[in-house]
Each structure stands twice: as structure tokens, then as C-alpha cells.
Write an enzyme that holds these catalytic residues in place. Sequence first.
Site, PDB file in Angstrom:
ATOM      1  N   GLU A  96       0.819  -1.226   0.000  1.00  0.00           N
ATOM      2  CA  GLU A  96       0.000   0.000   0.000  1.00  0.00           C
ATOM      3  C   GLU A  96       0.842   1.261   0.000  1.00  0.00           C
ATOM      4  OE1 GLU A  96      -1.194  -2.606   1.459  1.00  0.00           O
ATOM      5  OE2 GLU A  96      -3.181  -2.724   0.577  1.00  0.00           O
ATOM      6  N   HIS A 165     -11.535  -4.685   9.659  1.00  0.00           N
ATOM      7  CA  HIS A 165     -12.014  -4.477   8.291  1.00  0.00           C
ATOM      8  C   HIS A 165     -13.275  -3.636   8.238  1.00  0.00           C
ATOM      9  CE1 HIS A 165      -9.299  -7.763   7.326  1.00  0.00           C
ATOM     10  NE2 HIS A 165      -9.493  -7.525   6.046  1.00  0.00           N
TER      11      HIS A 165
END
Lengths: 367, 430
Positions: A96, A165
Amino acid sequence: MWGILRRSAVDGGGFSASSLRRTRSALVSARSYASGSKEMTVRDALNSAIDEEMSADPKVFVMGEEVGQYQGAYKITKGLLEKYGPERVYDTPITEAGFTGIGVGAAYAGLKPVVEFMTFNFSMQAIDHIINSAAKSNYMSAGQINVPIVFRGPNGAAAGVGAQHSQCYAAWYASVPGLKVLAPYSAEDARGLLKAAIRDPDPVVFLENELLYGESFPISEEALDSSFCLPIGKAKIEREGKDVTITTFSKMVGFALKAAEKLAEEGISAEVINLRSIRPLDRATINASVRKTSRLVTVEEGFPQHGVCAEICASVVEESFSYLDAPVERIAGADVPMPYAANLERLALPQVEDIVRAAKRACYRSK
Amino acid sequence: MATSFSATLPLHGSQENRLLLPPIRLAPPPSSFLGSTRSLTIPSSRRLYHAHAARRSPVVGVQEVVKEKKVTNSLVLCILITKEEGLVLYEDMILGRSFEDMCAQMYYRGKMFGFVHLYNGQEAVSTGFIKLLTQSDSVVSTYRDHVHALSKGVSARAVMSELFGKVTGCCRGQGGSMHMFSKEHNMLGGFAFIGEGIPVATGAAFTSKYKREVLKQDCEDVTVAFFGDGTCNNGQFYECLNMAALYKLPIIFVVENNLWAIGMSHLRSTSDPEIWKKGPAFGMPGVHVDGMDVLKVREVAKEAVTRARRGEGPTLVECETYRFRGHSLADPDELRDAAEKAKYAARDPITALKKYLVENKLANEGELKTIEKKIDELVEEAVEFADASPQPGRSQLLENVFADPKGFGIGPDGRYRCEDPKFTEGTAQV
């Protein structure tokens, strides 16, 4: 019924729990909207928006995990690799910080990247680039280097995916000057706002919602046109009313509309505002509505402290204080990391009943 | 997208070596790469490894040439630069040194404020690499970026004004010491977080490749990313080494290894201190070069830049260098050994180049003095200019946050805020 279930199962790439939810909501939306008008899922809306912008401008490219060969973790980028080739649709390694920074550097040098985060939770590994190298660069370079980049991906809670999440990042990104933060609800929002984001010369954080991907919404001919674009910074009044204003964004708009129907049965006319744009916040529309109804209920899925709702409440108190007939009501997710158990998860997120109850409280119809 | 591993041989022992000094004659490097050994024990194998690595270097720089000249007259010596090139390099290094010295003075007089990180001692790296680049090549740096900006072509006036926080600065006073940006010269910053510039540089290199392959433009631009030894323990560095090699990007990763990350010694914080070795692990050449010698740096840089322009992919270059001052002007610099500092001060790159130019009859003392005088005047003029420049106006506070200022949203009257004249005057409330 079976047809729909089968379709969602094939369509997905998500978890079975979320497919079930999608089925349920697909059924609900099929019931509430008139058949005969054109319908489009949010997923198709996003896919078509990226497709059209890529074909219009060769500088637009997509990068992210699983966006190419896997057709997108949530199938949003389906078919793009076949159409545009691997030079414009990049399957990145799991990096990322690295690939977000590469996207920012490419934007510095004149390209228009669309960076996908598998969920915005993973953007925390790249948040330095979103804020320090993207958001602040135009300012630090005094306008020499602008960053026409879009960071998109699902945000907020899904179904049973656990604490790491499920966080909603709207409040975090919306507090940063230099960023534009958008949160679509319907298919039309998704298309119009994503096209506007890709065309925008500034960094845009585009917060989608996994549970909305499979939902179908009616869509107008105008919205299907390839030049369709929604203005950034303008909220939409989804339902007009005169007794209480409910402001919200993303998935909660659907809940608020259902709550408004329930309230209508009890004689309370609620005005539902779909924010669409978290930064810049359309304070003008919100305040105009509050001045009309004199009562405010703000709803969001994220953590309550320092959230989007807090900002809206502050704005309304600052600008429309003398118009308020009741204290502002704020409904947010529970102040806990998201639990896994289905019943606890349900308790941790705002539900239609919570919105109805808060609206009644604001109207002094209940304690 | 497989990389060809034939490209992983380090540049040591490259066929392009035209210099014919027999290895036994080459004296081991005068200083120990591994810096101060005051309170640390270094495994002897490591030191030996490094000595081998240095001996294998094909590039003969200032030190060795000067030494060898005394020893033998029959060897054919290759002079690495022409007179013009030599003077350009000298002037650039003198500019970097004078500018940074002036910054220190100005800081202590209160004209400059905040964080200021000076580059004294490392000029050979900046000059060695950047003077080989064209205007359209990009440079990405860290907070120690004044000299990178100057070498890339940003005027001393613009940099000095920026440091003073004046409106005539290269970023109109909005960036500051650590954020030197210049679109004209493709100086892409200036980043305060270490490691932050590396992915951005990789993105700029990505754009060169994209322009060639997708937009079908003629683009041979390369990107040079400068960063320090501390950064080499950061995750983003490795992510970018991987992706640069994977996508064969035209980028050169230049490590300015000055052995210290503020007060953290490179040896205390790194499991394997030889950074150049990390290149081959990712499929690119890793080179170690003496960063106090501008000619050696330049030779390695030429090879790395040519590789990148030919489309052969990235290179990792580790430059052993040293900063003569503390990490920043606020750093008391107490942890570094005086002996270590003295050792590196004796290897001052400017003195070395001066000696090389004079001894090889490329320039005489007079010409060099003229350059020094010219630069002194330039820097003084830059200070005067910066002093005389105005501070930014109030309205500048809200400018340039967005390229499209509609991002400030819609005001209470229903129009976009940026259309309100009070907004641009800086008197509106946001």
C-alpha cells in the site's frame, strides 16, 4: 427468488453473509422502485464510470491489488484489463505505501491514477502518502504541483468482517485540508461523483460501501451519458419534508429513507439529505433545511467521537442556532471496535429503529 | 514481467573499465567505511568484505590518481573530465557549500527559522549525479534538499527567499526548508518524512515509462531519488526496490550514507550495514562508491543514468559520505566522535577536486578563486534579495490548497466560496 440468489452468488467475490444481505436489499429495492425504468447496480455504475473516463483520457490508469486478472476484489474493475491492457490496469504487489506513493508520484508528473484500496482500512498503511504527499503538495509547492489522483475503495462496515475491516474513515480524511472526500449512495451518485473525481485536478478520497455494490437503483438517461458529472460539494435532498432534517451519507441514506417512511406513518414528515460530499461539506443545504424544519438528526456509521456528525452539529449550532427547536441528535456507530458476532454487530451499527427513535425524540414525541 | 538476472551484477568489475591500475598497487581506502568504532565491535569479516569491495572499484578517483601519479610515470592516466566540466562541477560544489554556510549564519541571526538541515560535506553526491541530468529529468529528495534544488537549477535567490519565508521564494514561502518544489526544474520535493520521497520518485519514473509505452511519446527522462542511511531500514524503500525492478523503471536510488540518522549510528540500527547489497536481492545492480569524491560518483552516475535511459531498469547506488555539521541546526551533535569528523574533514570533496584540477593542469588557482568569489557574491546577493522581498500577503493563506478551489465548497449564500471576493482577500471566515 432463486434467480436472484443465483445471480448474486455468481456476481459476488464477497462473503456469503454479504451476498445474503445483498439479496435481501436487492429484493427490497426491487419492491420499492417502479419497474420499467432503467436500473443499474452501484457496481456497474462504478465500472462504467472508470471505463468511460479511461477511454476518454489516456492518462487515466488504474492500480491496486487484484484489479486486473482477478477482475477486482469486488469486481468493480471487471473487464478493464481485457479492454485496456496491462499498461493501464496494474495489479500491484501488496505494498500500500509503495503503490500509493507511486500513484502520487505519477500524478505529480502529469498522469491521472485511480488507486484502489481493497478496503479503506488498508489505506492506513498508505495514509502518509494520501495526506502528506498528495493533499498538502499543491499548497507546499504554491500551486506548481497539483495531484489529480483518486483513492477509491469500500469504506465502513461490511457483514461480519471483524474490527480491522470495518472502520469508517470519512471523518479522518475529511479533516484534512487539500483533500476532497466523496461518499456516493445510489448508482447515479456513484457514476456522477466518480467521473467528477477522476476529472478533478485535486486528490479525491472516494468512499464506497461494499454492501451497496450489489444494490440496484433506477438511473436516468442523463446519468447514463458519458459526459455526466455531479458537482463536488453539493448535497442532495433525497426526500423533502418539513418536520425534521435527517442528514447522512453512504449506506445510511437507505436506512434514513426507510426511517422516513416509518415516520410518515406516524405523521412526522422527515427531510432526508444525502451529503454526497463530506469534504467540502454542503453546509448551505444542511442549514437551509434545518432553518425550515428546526430539528436535526445526523446519522453516520463511523465512530462517534470527532465524527462527521459532530462537525454537522457544530456547523448547525454555529449558523442556525436560533432556528433550532430541539437539541441536535447524533446517531453514530457504537464507540467500540466492531465485534464479530452478528447480533453484536447489529447493535454496534445504527439501525432504522434508532433513526426513528431519535427523530421522534427531536420532535418531542418520545423520551 | 520477469527480470533478467544478468542485470544483477554489480558495476564493480564492469567491462567499461578503461582504467588499468593493477589491483595490488591500489592502496586500501584511507578511512574505515564503518565509521567510528569507539564503543562498537565490528566483526572483522565485515570490514574485510568492505575493503575487498572498495578495492574492486574500477573507478579511479581523485585520491588514487594523485597518489599514483607520484609513484609511476609510465602508466597511462585517464583524466576523467574536461576543463569545462571540471569548472562546472567545482562551481556547483562551491555554490552548495557557500549557500549552506550562509544558511547557518542567517539562522543564527534569526532570519531563518524552523527546521534547517544542511548539506555540508555531501556536495559530491549532489553535484556528481545532478550535473549529468537534463532539465526534464526529475529529482526527489528529503528534508536536506537545498543543495539538490540548487544543483538542479533552482536559483539561489529563489531558495534563499523560500528559506526566509518570503513571497519570492520558489514555493512563495509556503513550503519552507524541507519542501523545495520546482515544476520548471522538475525538482519534485523536498519531503519531511524519510522514505516518503522514494515512492513518489518511483511514480515519476513510472510516468516516464507510461509516456513511452502508453502515450507513445518520446520520453527518456530518468528520476533520481536521494535519501539517507536511516531510510534504508524503512519499509517503503523495499517496496519500491521491488516495484522498480519489477516494472523496470528508469530510476536511480541514491543512498547518501553519512553513517548517522540524527544521533542513531547506522551500525546500531542496521542488521547488515552494507546497503548496496540490497539491490541484487531485488534484481538490480547495487554499487558502493566513495561519496566524498565527485569524480568517482560521476562515473558511477553516468553508468546508472545510461542504464536507466536505455530501459534496463533501476540501480541502487550507495555513496559513502559525511555531513560536517549536525543533523540540523538545532542538533548539538554530541554523539559523533571528533576523530571521525576530522577524518572525513580531511576528505573534503571540494578540496579534493581543487587539488585534482590544479595537479592535472585543468585549471589554475586564479580561475578557481574567481569562481569562489563569483559564488560568494551570488550568495550575498541572494540574501539581500531575500531580505528585501516582502512576506506573503494575507490572501495567500487560503490560496493553492486546491488546484480547483471549488473544493472549499459552497458558502452560505449558495455560491461557491472561492467566488466570494472576500475569500481571496483572506478576510472571509472558512
